[in-house]
Write a protein that holds these residues in place. Structure first.
Motif, PDB file in Angstrom:
ATOM      1  N   ARG A   8      18.505  -9.089  97.489  1.00 54.55           N
ATOM      2  CA  ARG A   8      18.794  -8.743  96.092  1.00 54.55           C
ATOM      3  C   ARG A   8      19.997  -7.824  96.050  1.00 54.55           C
ATOM      4  N   SER A   9      20.507  -7.571  94.891  1.00 53.71           N
ATOM      5  CA  SER A   9      21.627  -6.660  94.708  1.00 53.71           C
ATOM      6  C   SER A   9      21.219  -5.249  95.123  1.00 53.71           C
ATOM      7  N   GLY A  10      22.097  -4.559  95.864  1.00 52.36           N
ATOM      8  CA  GLY A  10      21.824  -3.187  96.296  1.00 52.36           C
ATOM      9  C   GLY A  10      21.352  -3.155  97.732  1.00 52.36           C
ATOM     10  N   TRP A  11      20.568  -2.123  98.062  1.00 48.39           N
ATOM     11  CA  TRP A  11      20.049  -1.943  99.415  1.00 48.39           C
ATOM     12  C   TRP A  11      18.736  -2.688  99.573  1.00 48.39           C
ATOM     13  N   ASN A  12      18.577  -3.351 100.715  1.00 47.00           N
ATOM     14  CA  ASN A  12      17.375  -4.084 101.080  1.00 47.00           C
ATOM     15  C   ASN A  12      16.974  -3.640 102.480  1.00 47.00           C
ATOM     16  N   VAL A  13      15.689  -3.643 102.784  1.00 49.52           N
ATOM     17  CA  VAL A  13      15.237  -3.324 104.133  1.00 49.52           C
ATOM     18  C   VAL A  13      14.612  -4.578 104.729  1.00 49.52           C
ATOM     19  N   TYR A  14      15.064  -4.928 105.938  1.00 49.90           N
ATOM     20  CA  TYR A  14      14.519  -6.050 106.688  1.00 49.90           C
ATOM     21  C   TYR A  14      13.843  -5.488 107.931  1.00 49.90           C
ATOM     22  N   ASP A  15      12.538  -5.686 108.047  1.00 47.40           N
ATOM     23  CA  ASP A  15      11.764  -5.201 109.182  1.00 47.40           C
ATOM     24  C   ASP A  15      11.652  -6.332 110.202  1.00 47.40           C
ATOM     25  N   GLN A  16      12.363  -6.194 111.315  1.00 42.97           N
ATOM     26  CA  GLN A  16      12.377  -7.220 112.348  1.00 42.97           C
ATOM     27  C   GLN A  16      11.029  -7.437 112.998  1.00 42.97           C
TER      28      GLN A  16
END
Length: 181
Positions: A151-159
């Motif tokens: 999405r627009s902005g900051w996103n967190v992806y947890d591997q």
């Protein structure tokens, strides 16, 4: 008098821009968490935003607002500001790392003791489908993130979790960005 007024306005703008940042409690920053692990005697812990963006600019920035509290025996609490999306790149993949600034140059250098996690911060100015990302050697190289929708902005992806409709997840405040060695 008319010629003095613009000079005074310009001086006041310059002084406001140079004022020191206010140090806040760790949980008052957009990104916060804990730091744990063995760091040796009297570490100089700092935090840096490291990663790569499109167009291909590697970033290693520890001159970002941050705060660290605690005694190290039971860990530390930290807070870290994040730049506004679009300020330095169109899109990017980053991590915030804790490091012992052994040479006291306020920059993460290869060989310094470092702590990180498996959570990647993905920034985009618009909602988009991003292609897979290969990281530069500065960040250990060889690690590839899958193509993903953000999405627009900051996103967190947890591997450590499967890619899904909730991973990556957008955020404005992330309080569980824990780092360990």
């Amino acid at each position: 008098m008319r010629s003095v007024l613009p000079a005074l306005l310009l001086l006041s703008v310059a002084l406001v821009a140079c004022r020191p940042e206010t140090v806040r409690a760790p949980d008052a920053y957009p990104l916060s968490g804990t730091v744990s692990g063995r760091w040796g005697d009297s570490p100089r812990l700092r935090f840096a935003l490291v990663g790569t963006g499109v167009p291909g600019a590697v970033r290693n920035d520890s001159a970002i607002g941050q705060n660290l509290e605690g005694n190290g025996l039971s860990g530390w609490q930290f807070g870290f500001d994040l730049p506004a999306p679009g300020v330095f790149n169109v899109a990017g993949v980053y991590q915030v790392v804790a490091f012992d600034d052994a040479n006291n140059n306020a920059r993460y250098d290869l060989g310094e003791t470092v702590a990180r996690n498996r959570k990647w911060l993905v920034v985009s100015p618009v909602a988009a489908r991003l292609p897979e990302v290969t990281l530069p050697e500065l960040l250990g190289g060889g690690e590839v993130l899958p193509a993903m929708t953000v999405r627009s902005g900051w996103n967190v992806y947890d591997q450590s979790q499967p890619l899904s409709g909730t991973n990556p997840a957008p955020f404005t405040t992330l309080t569980s960005y824990d780092l360990s060695r």
